[in-house]
Structure formats: C-alpha cells, structure tokens
Design a protein around this motif. Structure first.
Motif, PDB file in Angstrom:
ATOM      1  N   SER A   1       0.811  -1.222   0.000  1.00  0.00           N
ATOM      2  CA  SER A   1       0.000   0.000   0.000  1.00  0.00           C
ATOM      3  C   SER A   1       0.839   1.265   0.000  1.00  0.00           C
ATOM      4  CB  SER A   1      -0.898   0.031   1.235  1.00  0.00           C
ATOM      5  OG  SER A   1      -1.633  -1.151   1.330  1.00  0.00           O
ATOM      6  N   GLY A   2       2.120   1.153   0.271  1.00  0.00           N
ATOM      7  CA  GLY A   2       3.000   2.312   0.319  1.00  0.00           C
ATOM      8  C   GLY A   2       3.916   2.254   1.525  1.00  0.00           C
ATOM      9  N   GLU A   3       4.623   3.349   1.765  1.00  0.00           N
ATOM     10  CA  GLU A   3       5.535   3.412   2.909  1.00  0.00           C
ATOM     11  C   GLU A   3       4.867   4.189   4.034  1.00  0.00           C
ATOM     12  OE1 GLU A   3      10.090   4.638   4.090  1.00  0.00           O
ATOM     13  OE2 GLU A   3       9.303   5.195   2.141  1.00  0.00           O
ATOM     14  N   PHE A   4       4.872   3.598   5.228  1.00  0.00           N
ATOM     15  CA  PHE A   4       4.261   4.197   6.400  1.00  0.00           C
ATOM     16  C   PHE A   4       5.328   4.402   7.464  1.00  0.00           C
ATOM     17  CE2 PHE A   4       1.034   1.727   4.292  1.00  0.00           C
ATOM     18  CZ  PHE A   4      -0.111   2.488   4.382  1.00  0.00           C
ATOM     19  N   ILE A   5       5.290   5.538   8.133  1.00  0.00           N
ATOM     20  CA  ILE A   5       6.118   5.773   9.311  1.00  0.00           C
ATOM     21  C   ILE A   5       5.139   6.029  10.441  1.00  0.00           C
ATOM     22  CG2 ILE A   5       7.869   7.214  10.388  1.00  0.00           C
ATOM     23  CD1 ILE A   5       8.892   7.806   7.544  1.00  0.00           C
ATOM     24  N   VAL A   6       5.085   5.087  11.393  1.00  0.00           N
ATOM     25  CA  VAL A   6       4.071   5.138  12.442  1.00  0.00           C
ATOM     26  C   VAL A   6       4.701   5.011  13.822  1.00  0.00           C
ATOM     27  CG1 VAL A   6       2.297   4.165  10.937  1.00  0.00           C
ATOM     28  CG2 VAL A   6       3.614   2.650  12.383  1.00  0.00           C
ATOM     29  N   THR A   7       3.959   5.477  14.818  1.00  0.00           N
ATOM     30  CA  THR A   7       4.321   5.307  16.215  1.00  0.00           C
ATOM     31  C   THR A   7       3.237   4.462  16.860  1.00  0.00           C
ATOM     32  OG1 THR A   7       5.353   7.474  16.217  1.00  0.00           O
ATOM     33  CG2 THR A   7       4.879   6.512  18.353  1.00  0.00           C
ATOM     34  N   ILE A   8       3.629   3.448  17.608  1.00  0.00           N
ATOM     35  CA  ILE A   8       2.679   2.539  18.238  1.00  0.00           C
ATOM     36  C   ILE A   8       2.032   3.229  19.430  1.00  0.00           C
ATOM     37  CG2 ILE A   8       2.414   0.350  19.456  1.00  0.00           C
ATOM     38  CD1 ILE A   8       4.738  -0.725  17.778  1.00  0.00           C
ATOM     39  N   LEU A   9       0.688   3.241  19.437  1.00  0.00           N
ATOM     40  CA  LEU A   9      -0.059   3.833  20.540  1.00  0.00           C
ATOM     41  C   LEU A   9      -0.619   2.779  21.486  1.00  0.00           C
ATOM     42  CD1 LEU A   9      -2.133   6.574  18.682  1.00  0.00           C
ATOM     43  CD2 LEU A   9      -0.011   6.849  19.960  1.00  0.00           C
ATOM     44  N   LYS A  10      -1.051   1.652  20.929  1.00  0.00           N
ATOM     45  CA  LYS A  10      -1.644   0.573  21.728  1.00  0.00           C
ATOM     46  C   LYS A  10      -1.129  -0.763  21.234  1.00  0.00           C
ATOM     47  CE  LYS A  10      -6.039   0.334  22.347  1.00  0.00           C
ATOM     48  NZ  LYS A  10      -7.487   0.355  22.138  1.00  0.00           N
ATOM     49  N   LEU A  11      -1.123  -1.734  22.129  1.00  0.00           N
ATOM     50  CA  LEU A  11      -0.760  -3.097  21.769  1.00  0.00           C
ATOM     51  C   LEU A  11      -2.016  -3.947  21.734  1.00  0.00           C
ATOM     52  CD1 LEU A  11       2.372  -3.605  24.029  1.00  0.00           C
ATOM     53  CD2 LEU A  11       2.302  -2.945  21.632  1.00  0.00           C
ATOM     54  N   ASP A  12      -2.156  -4.715  20.684  1.00  0.00           N
ATOM     55  CA  ASP A  12      -3.281  -5.639  20.576  1.00  0.00           C
ATOM     56  C   ASP A  12      -2.865  -6.772  19.658  1.00  0.00           C
ATOM     57  OD1 ASP A  12      -5.716  -6.772  20.917  1.00  0.00           O
ATOM     58  OD2 ASP A  12      -6.872  -5.158  19.976  1.00  0.00           O
ATOM     59  N   ASP A  13      -3.248  -7.985  20.037  1.00  0.00           N
ATOM     60  CA  ASP A  13      -2.904  -9.144  19.214  1.00  0.00           C
ATOM     61  C   ASP A  13      -4.120  -9.705  18.492  1.00  0.00           C
ATOM     62  OD1 ASP A  13      -4.175 -10.102  21.418  1.00  0.00           O
ATOM     63  OD2 ASP A  13      -2.726 -11.686  21.853  1.00  0.00           O
ATOM     64  N   ARG A  14      -5.259  -9.002  18.617  1.00  0.00           N
ATOM     65  CA  ARG A  14      -6.462  -9.432  17.913  1.00  0.00           C
ATOM     66  C   ARG A  14      -6.652  -8.572  16.687  1.00  0.00           C
ATOM     67  NH1 ARG A  14     -11.061  -8.193  20.582  1.00  0.00           N
ATOM     68  NH2 ARG A  14      -9.915  -6.593  21.707  1.00  0.00           N
ATOM     69  N   ARG A  15      -7.046  -9.195  15.587  1.00  0.00           N
ATOM     70  CA  ARG A  15      -7.306  -8.452  14.352  1.00  0.00           C
ATOM     71  C   ARG A  15      -8.777  -8.095  14.330  1.00  0.00           C
ATOM     72  NH1 ARG A  15      -4.744  -8.077   9.146  1.00  0.00           N
ATOM     73  NH2 ARG A  15      -6.254  -7.854   7.472  1.00  0.00           N
ATOM     74  N   GLY A  16      -9.063  -6.819  14.454  1.00  0.00           N
ATOM     75  CA  GLY A  16     -10.442  -6.351  14.462  1.00  0.00           C
ATOM     76  C   GLY A  16     -10.736  -5.566  13.208  1.00  0.00           C
ATOM     77  N   PRO A  17     -11.817  -4.808  13.245  1.00  0.00           N
ATOM     78  CA  PRO A  17     -12.159  -3.981  12.085  1.00  0.00           C
ATOM     79  C   PRO A  17     -11.124  -2.884  11.859  1.00  0.00           C
ATOM     80  CG  PRO A  17     -13.809  -3.767  13.834  1.00  0.00           C
ATOM     81  CD  PRO A  17     -12.800  -4.754  14.293  1.00  0.00           C
ATOM     82  N   ALA A  18     -11.119  -2.341  10.661  1.00  0.00           N
ATOM     83  CA  ALA A  18     -10.135  -1.313  10.308  1.00  0.00           C
ATOM     84  C   ALA A  18     -10.260  -0.081  11.194  1.00  0.00           C
ATOM     85  CB  ALA A  18     -10.297  -0.919   8.843  1.00  0.00           C
ATOM     86  N   SER A  19     -11.480   0.227  11.617  1.00  0.00           N
ATOM     87  CA  SER A  19     -11.663   1.399  12.484  1.00  0.00           C
ATOM     88  C   SER A  19     -10.932   1.216  13.816  1.00  0.00           C
ATOM     89  CB  SER A  19     -13.153   1.648  12.723  1.00  0.00           C
ATOM     90  OG  SER A  19     -13.757   0.505  13.297  1.00  0.00           O
ATOM     91  N   GLU A  20     -10.905  -0.004  14.342  1.00  0.00           N
ATOM     92  CA  GLU A  20     -10.167  -0.275  15.579  1.00  0.00           C
ATOM     93  C   GLU A  20      -8.670  -0.357  15.315  1.00  0.00           C
ATOM     94  OE1 GLU A  20     -11.553  -3.685  17.703  1.00  0.00           O
ATOM     95  OE2 GLU A  20     -13.637  -3.017  17.614  1.00  0.00           O
ATOM     96  N   ALA A  21      -8.286  -0.857  14.153  1.00  0.00           N
ATOM     97  CA  ALA A  21      -6.865  -1.007  13.830  1.00  0.00           C
ATOM     98  C   ALA A  21      -6.188   0.353  13.749  1.00  0.00           C
ATOM     99  CB  ALA A  21      -6.702  -1.760  12.514  1.00  0.00           C
ATOM    100  N   HIS A  22      -6.892   1.380  13.272  1.00  0.00           N
ATOM    101  CA  HIS A  22      -6.299   2.721  13.164  1.00  0.00           C
ATOM    102  C   HIS A  22      -6.033   3.347  14.526  1.00  0.00           C
ATOM    103  CE1 HIS A  22      -6.274   3.103   8.878  1.00  0.00           C
ATOM    104  NE2 HIS A  22      -7.542   2.753   8.798  1.00  0.00           N
ATOM    105  N   LEU A  23      -6.654   2.817  15.560  1.00  0.00           N
ATOM    106  CA  LEU A  23      -6.432   3.337  16.907  1.00  0.00           C
ATOM    107  C   LEU A  23      -5.152   2.795  17.527  1.00  0.00           C
ATOM    108  CD1 LEU A  23     -10.075   3.056  18.274  1.00  0.00           C
ATOM    109  CD2 LEU A  23      -8.938   5.071  17.324  1.00  0.00           C
ATOM    110  N   LEU A  24      -4.541   1.791  16.890  1.00  0.00           N
ATOM    111  CA  LEU A  24      -3.329   1.172  17.432  1.00  0.00           C
ATOM    112  C   LEU A  24      -2.075   1.993  17.156  1.00  0.00           C
ATOM    113  CD1 LEU A  24      -3.900  -2.575  16.476  1.00  0.00           C
ATOM    114  CD2 LEU A  24      -4.351  -1.457  18.658  1.00  0.00           C
ATOM    115  N   TYR A  25      -2.141   2.909  16.197  1.00  0.00           N
ATOM    116  CA  TYR A  25      -0.948   3.658  15.796  1.00  0.00           C
ATOM    117  C   TYR A  25      -1.328   5.054  15.339  1.00  0.00           C
ATOM    118  CZ  TYR A  25      -2.526   2.495  11.095  1.00  0.00           C
ATOM    119  OH  TYR A  25      -3.270   2.383   9.954  1.00  0.00           O
TER     120      TYR A  25
END
Length: 136
Positions: free
Chosen positions: A63-87
C-alpha cells in the motif's frame, strides 16, 4: 473480557502488524520483516521481536511506505476502524504517500489493445519508429 482488564503481554512485531492491518496475513508480515521492509526504531527487525508502546516503525507494504508510532498493543485483528487506533502516522509519511499517489495518477499509461504477451514484429517496428521520432 473487558479491554481495560486485558493484561498487556509483550506482542511480536509480525502479530502487531497483522492486527494493525498493514498485512493481510501474519506470514506476509513475517516475510516482509525478513526481507527488510520493516524497521523498528530505525533498525532492521526480526518477526519475533517484541514491540512496546512508543516504538517507531517504518513499514514498506504494497500500500506504500508508512512511518508510524505505536499507541496501543493488541494481538487481535479487528475492524479497520479499531486497527487505526493502534498507531499514529506521521504527517510527513501521509504527505509522501499522497504525493506518490498523485504522481501515479499523472503518469502516462500505455495501453494498447493488441498487446498479449510478446509484441509482434509489426508492433516492434512501430515502437522503434516512435522512439526514433522522440530522439529527434
């Protein structure tokens, strides 16, 4: 179990990338990490490396190059709306991806209806003629 009560255990890098929806499968995430497409805190990482909140990732995905900072840890794959809250993605990263997307839109697309595999002799001659005209 309530999210507040879930214990935060160390999470592997490949598992976090999969949960954050950067890669479709964990094996794709692991392969990408092994290939050197993911850097953790500006260092090349391994799939089993544990991540923590505040770590900085540079991810080169389809999808491209991303530079992100981790905000939350989660090992479950949820909906994309929840995934965006992880970083959180840096502004520079978003602008670079948008610029790349715009450049791709503006790039000329060469589609010819007769192309199926190798070009024919006639089509090759037309290509050579066109290239010679461009050089003049």
């Amino acid at each position: 179990m309530d999210e507040q009560l879930r214990p935060i255990n160390p999470i592997r890098l490949d598992k976090w990338l999969w949960a954050a929806r950067f890669f479709k499968t964990r094996s794709l995430a692991s392969t990408s990490i092994d290939a050197g497409h993911v850097h953790l805190n500006d260092e090349r990482a391994k799939p089993a490396r544990n991540v923590k909140v505040g770590d900085r990732l540079r991810i080169l995905s389809p999808s491209g190059e991303f530079i992100v900072t981790i905000l939350k840890l989660d090992d479950r794959r949820g909906p994309a709306s929840e995934a965006h809250l992880l970083y959180t993605e840096t502004d520079a990263s978003q602008q670079a991806r948008e610029a790349r997307r715009q450049a791709q839109k503006l790039a000329p697309v060469f589609n010819h209806p007769d192309i199926r595999g190798r070009p024919t002799k006639k089509w090759r001659r037309q290509l050579h003629y066109f290239e010679r005209k461009q050089d003049e």
